[in-house]
Design a protein around this motif. Structure first.
Motif, PDB file in Angstrom:
ATOM      1  N   ASP A   1      -0.058   7.463   8.083  1.00 59.85           N
ATOM      2  CA  ASP A   1      -0.335   5.534   7.903  1.00 59.85           C
ATOM      3  C   ASP A   1      -0.134   5.537   9.369  1.00 59.85           C
ATOM      4  O   ASP A   1       0.354   5.881  10.129  1.00 59.85           O
TER       5      ASP A   1
ATOM      6  N   VAL B   1      -3.457   5.046   5.752  1.00 59.17           N
ATOM      7  CA  VAL B   1      -3.314   3.479   5.420  1.00 59.17           C
ATOM      8  C   VAL B   1      -3.259   2.967   6.740  1.00 59.17           C
ATOM      9  O   VAL B   1      -2.873   3.378   7.312  1.00 59.17           O
TER      10      VAL B   1
ATOM     11  N   ALA C   1       0.604  -1.016   0.362  1.00 56.03           N
ATOM     12  CA  ALA C   1      -0.089  -0.345   0.041  1.00 56.03           C
ATOM     13  C   ALA C   1       0.872   1.427   0.160  1.00 56.03           C
ATOM     14  O   ALA C   1       0.519   2.050  -0.795  1.00 56.03           O
ATOM     15  N   ASN C   2       1.986   1.050   0.690  1.00 60.62           N
ATOM     16  CA  ASN C   2       2.916   2.521   1.442  1.00 60.62           C
ATOM     17  C   ASN C   2       3.828   2.440  -0.407  1.00 60.62           C
ATOM     18  O   ASN C   2       3.288   4.118  -0.875  1.00 60.62           O
TER      19      ASN C   2
ATOM     20  N   VAL D   1      -5.667   1.498   1.139  1.00 62.33           N
ATOM     21  CA  VAL D   1      -5.471   3.236   1.725  1.00 62.33           C
ATOM     22  C   VAL D   1      -6.780   3.655   1.042  1.00 62.33           C
ATOM     23  O   VAL D   1      -8.140   3.644   0.425  1.00 62.33           O
TER      24      VAL D   1
END
Ligand SMILES: Cc1ncc(COP(=O)(O)O)c(C=O)c1O
Length: 377
Positions: A195, A225, A103-104, A239
């Motif tokens: 995050d 996230v 995701a990141n 996300v």
């Protein structure tokens, strides 16, 4: 030995000489103070049963998904689960990824174009660093949780700018001043990315995260996230952001596009974990254990980083003493692990202590007694 093998051997030897060679271990200890399974969902029979119930109702491949989400790997239940997650987090849309790392990586690498600027807290997770590195944006870091340092970097920003932080820092356990960071982002028209890997399940109503604990803050965040391998005890990530951001990631985030979609079992597992969060107030259960640990530690002269999260630290001056302390605690049946450089800065090697709803008071008492004894030995 050929040159590549020589190179590999040399690099490993350098790490071994410094006492920081990483090795896999499957050792188990009586009391878990190491895993990210903060709420015990990873070992929850109830979560397992709920997952099986959902699976019994869904016609799907029983095993793998068969392809990328953009080809044969998509399923109506995955899309429905994304809608459920978005509603829970008061976000317009959610897009699932196979892990927080993915995701990141996908988010930052696809957003940052040439001429744009990514400004990140110096202690952000490797997955965010790698995502920023893979982008074409200019990159700056600001001093950890330091608003003046962030503002100085915001003044240098060009193009679209993105400020990146964690709500709970994975190795330090401390929290970011999200409201103040968000205000600065507004002033400089920067987009804030947070995050929430270690905040989900711990902060906010039903454990929705630190962003949702602050009134209306979610409206000012460009993207969040949330990851499911920690307090949610399963696997994957999402996300959270606008409908357009979701469509953009489906088109441009390579870690979303070029990978096989998670099997439906994983999606059912994630959905069930959210059901558990909604049905019981786990945040007060984990808060009890955090308070218990903090009360017992009291004013003991341990070098630690103040934390209200489930992650606590005891800092040692080098890797040798941190490793020795971990080994001593492990001999007592306490699963506490040392975190060494380069995961954390040299001279900041530490024990990373994770608290869980299932840790008993007696286990926490033993931990604190042994920590203090080991630290002063
Ligand atoms: C802050 C943070 N973000 C992202 C990740 C990656 O999440 P995952 O384990 O789901 O890949 C981690 C995990 O270590 C993390 O600590």
């Amino acid at each position: 030995m050929n040159q590549a093998e020589e190179f590999i051997k040399g690099k490993l030897q350098q790490r071994a000489d410094k006492g920081i060679l990483r090795k896999l271990s499957s050792a188990t200890f009586q009391a878990d103070f190491s895993s990210n399974d903060y709420l015990g969902f990873g070992r929850s029979a109830e979560l397992n049963a709920k997952t099986e119930q959902i699976l019994a109702l869904i016609p799907a491949h029983q095993n793998g998904s068969g392809g990328s989400r953009l080809l044969s790997g998509n399923h109506w239940f995955t899309e429905e689960t994304e809608q459920h997650i978005a509603a829970f987090h008061q976000a317009p849309a959610a897009l699932l990824f196979n892990s927080g790392y993915d995701a990141n990586l996908g988010l930052l690498s696809s957003l940052g174009q040439r001429g744009d600027t990514i400004i990140a807290d110096e202690l952000i997770h490797a997955s965010l660093i790698d995502g920023a590195r893979l982008s074409n944006a200019n990159r700056y870091t600001f001093k950890h949780n330091d608003l003046n340092s962030l503002e100085a970097k915001l003044k240098l920003a060009k193009g679209n700018s993105y400020v990146v932080t964690e709500s709970v820092f994975s190795m330090d356990g401390d929290t970011a001043p999200l409201t103040e960071i968000s205000k600065l982002c507004k002033t400089y028209q920067a987009n804030l990315i947070v995050d929430e890997a270690h905040a989900l399940g711990i902060y906010g109503k039903h454990g929705a995260g630190l962003v949702q604990q602050r009134p209306d803050l979610e409206k000012d965040i460009f993207a969040r996230v949330v990851t499911f391998g920690k307090a949610l005890g399963c696997h994957g990530a999402a996300v959270l952001g606008s409908v357009n951001l979701k469509a953009y990631l489906i088109n441009f985030a390579r870690s979303f596009i070029y990978t096989t979609a998670a099997p439906i079992h994983t999606i059912a597992n994630i959905r069930s974990a959210y059901q558990l969060l909604e049905q019981t107030d786990y945040t007060s259960l984990i808060r009890e254990k955090i308070n218990c640990y903090q009360n017992l530690i009291g004013k003991a002269a341990l070098n630690n980083i103040p934390s209200t999260s489930a992650i606590h630290t005891v800092i040692y001056p080098d890797s040798h003493t941190a490793k020795k302390a971990a080994a001593t605690l492990q001999e007592k049946g306490l699963d506490v692990r040392a975190i060494l450089s380069p995961t954390v800065a040299e001279g900041k090697e530490r024990l990373r202590i994770c608290l869980h709803t299932f840790n008993t008071e007696t286990e926490i008492q033993t931990l604190v007694k042994e920590l203090i004894k080991t630290y002063s030995a």
